[in-house]
Design a protein around this motif. Structure first.
Motif, PDB file in Angstrom:
ATOM      1  N   ALA A  68      84.423  -5.087  68.546  1.00 55.00           N
ATOM      2  CA  ALA A  68      85.560  -4.780  69.423  1.00 55.00           C
ATOM      3  C   ALA A  68      86.547  -5.944  69.452  1.00 55.00           C
ATOM      4  O   ALA A  68      87.770  -5.741  69.444  1.00 55.00           O
ATOM      5  N   ALA A  69      86.016  -7.167  69.469  1.00 57.19           N
ATOM      6  CA  ALA A  69      86.880  -8.346  69.462  1.00 57.19           C
ATOM      7  C   ALA A  69      87.714  -8.401  68.194  1.00 57.19           C
ATOM      8  O   ALA A  69      88.913  -8.715  68.236  1.00 57.19           O
ATOM      9  N   VAL A 110      91.255 -19.954  67.989  1.00 62.11           N
ATOM     10  CA  VAL A 110      92.215 -18.900  68.326  1.00 62.11           C
ATOM     11  C   VAL A 110      91.524 -17.548  68.409  1.00 62.11           C
ATOM     12  O   VAL A 110      91.973 -16.649  69.136  1.00 62.11           O
ATOM     13  N   ARG A 111      90.422 -17.373  67.705  1.00 53.77           N
ATOM     14  CA  ARG A 111      89.707 -16.096  67.725  1.00 53.77           C
ATOM     15  C   ARG A 111      89.158 -15.807  69.123  1.00 53.77           C
ATOM     16  O   ARG A 111      89.411 -14.749  69.704  1.00 53.77           O
ATOM     17  N   GLY A 112      88.385 -16.750  69.665  1.00 49.17           N
ATOM     18  CA  GLY A 112      87.822 -16.552  70.990  1.00 49.17           C
ATOM     19  C   GLY A 112      88.873 -16.551  72.078  1.00 49.17           C
ATOM     20  O   GLY A 112      88.805 -15.757  73.031  1.00 49.17           O
ATOM     21  N   ASN A 124      90.709 -13.229  72.042  1.00 49.91           N
ATOM     22  CA  ASN A 124      89.880 -12.143  72.569  1.00 49.91           C
ATOM     23  C   ASN A 124      89.851 -12.174  74.085  1.00 49.91           C
ATOM     24  O   ASN A 124      89.936 -11.130  74.746  1.00 49.91           O
ATOM     25  N   ALA A 125      89.757 -13.378  74.665  1.00 45.59           N
ATOM     26  CA  ALA A 125      89.744 -13.493  76.128  1.00 45.59           C
ATOM     27  C   ALA A 125      91.095 -13.107  76.724  1.00 45.59           C
ATOM     28  O   ALA A 125      91.155 -12.331  77.690  1.00 45.59           O
ATOM     29  N   ALA A 162      82.147 -13.890  71.229  1.00 45.30           N
ATOM     30  CA  ALA A 162      82.390 -12.660  70.475  1.00 45.30           C
ATOM     31  C   ALA A 162      83.581 -12.829  69.540  1.00 45.30           C
ATOM     32  O   ALA A 162      83.580 -12.342  68.397  1.00 45.30           O
ATOM     33  N   GLY A 163      84.615 -13.529  70.016  1.00 47.13           N
ATOM     34  CA  GLY A 163      85.765 -13.791  69.159  1.00 47.13           C
ATOM     35  C   GLY A 163      85.427 -14.705  68.003  1.00 47.13           C
ATOM     36  O   GLY A 163      85.788 -14.441  66.845  1.00 47.13           O
TER      37      GLY A 163
END
Length: 322
Positions: free
Chosen positions: A16-17, A59-61, A64-65, A160-161
C-alpha cells in the motif's frame, strides 16, 4: 499486526505504501563496478537511493507518513527529530502536500543537511548532539505545534515506506544472496527485513555499522537493546539507537551485523566516488566497508548494497579534514 503492544507493519502495508508514494519518489537505479567486484571477491549491486530528490532513502518513509494523513491531521503539520536526512525528506514530503514541518536537529549536523531542510521549508530547532537532548527538545516543539510526530525510524508508517526499496531491488536484480544496508536506528534494515522475509526468504539481511557507534552490533550479540547516548563517528546518519519496533525486525530477521572503522569507511567512500562515480555520504559507505573487511562472508555471492544517501558537505569532506 500487533505484537506485545507494537504495531508491526505487514507486507500489505508495504504494498500500500508503494502505491501511495509512487508519484513522489524515484525508482532509483542499480549500479555495478567490475573493479569493486574484483576487490570484494563477489558480485556487488548498488541500489542508489542517493539519487532520490532529497538525496536519501528516507523520502520513502516520510512520504508514506505524510500522504497517509487525513486532512484534519495534515492541517496541523508534521514534526520530527533527525540528524539530517529524515528531516530533509520529511520537509520535502510536507512541502509537496503543502503542510508545515518542524524538525529538531543537533547543532553538529552537517550544514549541507540543514540547508536542504530549509530549502524545502522545514523549520529547524537545534539541540545538543545527544539522544536525550534531541528527544527533550522535540517534546517541547511538538507540544507547541500540535504536529503529527513522524519518528525517523520507530514508526510503522516509516518502516513500511522504507520497505519499498527492497521490493524494487529484488525486481531489478534476480537471485540476490544477501542485501547489506547501514544500521543506526534501524528503519532501512527493518524495511528490508519486512520485504525480504516475505518475498525473498533465502536472501540474507546483513547490517553494517561504524565501530565507533556499534550499539546495534552489541545489542545483536547481547540479545537486548543497548543504547549509546552520544556516539561519535563520521557516519552522522547512524548515531541513533535501536528502538522497540526496529529491534523486533533486527532480532528476528537480521543474519549478521558487521562493523567498520572510521578509516575503512572513508576508504570505501572514496572507492564508491571513484569507481561507481556517484556521490555518497559516509553512512552510505559503511556497507561497502563491511563487505571489503569481511570478504569471506560474501565470497562468490550476489550481494545487494543499499547506498542510503548522498547529502555531503563538500567543504568538509572526511579525507580533506581528517
Amino acid at each position: 499486526m500487533t505484537e506485545s503492544g507494537l504495531i508491526i507493519p505487514s507486507l500489505d502495508d508495504m504494498l500500500a505504501a508503494h502505491e501511495r508514494i509512487k508519484p513522489v519518489i524515484r525508482r532509483t537505479p542499480v549500479r555495478v563496478s567490475d573493479h569493486l567486484n574484483d576487490l570484494a571477491g563477489c558480485q556487488l549491486f548498488f541500489k542508489c537511493e542517493n539519487f532520490q530528490e532529497p538525496g536519501a532513502f528516507k523520502v520513502r518513509g516520510a512520504a508514506n507518513a505524510v500522504f497517509g494523513l487525513d486532512d484534519a491531521q495534515a492541517a496541523r503539520g508534521v514534526a520530527t527529530h533527525s540528524s539530517g536526512n529524515h528531516a530533509s525528506c520529511l520537509s520535502y514530503a510536507a512541502k509537496l502536500r503543502g503542510i508545515p514541518c518542524n524538525v529538531v536537529m543537533p547543532h553538529t549536523a552537517p550544514q549541507a543537511k540543514k540547508d536542504t531542510v530549509r530549502r524545502y521549508g522545514g523549520v529547524i530547532t537545534e539541540c545538543e548532539p545527544s539522544t536525550s537532548s534531541r528527544e527533550e527538545t522535540f517534546a517541547r516543539v511538538q507540544a507547541e505545534t500540535g504536529a503529527d510526530f513522524v519518528h525517523p525510524y520507530n514508526d510503522p508508517r516509516v518502516i513500511a515506506g522504507q520497505a519499498t526499496c527492497a521490493r524494487e531491488f529484488i525486481e531489478q536484480v534476480d537471485g540476490l544472496d544477501a542485501v547489506v544496508a547501514p544500521i543506526g536506528g534501524g528503519g532501512m534494515i527493518s524495511g528490508t527485513c519486512l520485504t525480504l522475509s516475505a518475498l525473498a526468504p533465502d536472501c540474507r539481511v546483513i547490517a553494517a555499522e561504524p565501530e565507533q557507534a556499534d550499539d546495534a552490533y552489541r545489542s545483536f550479540k547481547a540479545g537486548r537493546i543497548i543504547a549509546d547516548d552520544a556516539p561519535k563517528t563520521i557516519a552522522d546518519g547512524l548515531l541513533v539507537p535501536l528502538k522497540e519496533l526496529t529491534w523486533h525486525f533486527v532480532s528476528n530477521h537480521v543474519s549478521e551485523i558487521f562493523t567498520a572503522s572510521e578509516q575503512e569507511i572513508v576508504d570505501a567512500m572514496k572507492l564508491a566516488w571513484r569507481h561507481l562515480r556517484v556521490v555518497i555520504e559516509p553512512s552510505s559507505a559503511v556497507p561497502l566497508a563491511a563487505v571489503l573487511k569481511n570478504k569471506g562472508a560474501f565470497a562468490g555471492k550476489r550481494v545487494g548494497v543499499i547506498l542510503t544517501g548522498g547529502n555531503v558537505d563538500l567543504d568538509r569532506l572526511p579525507w580533506i579534514n581528517a
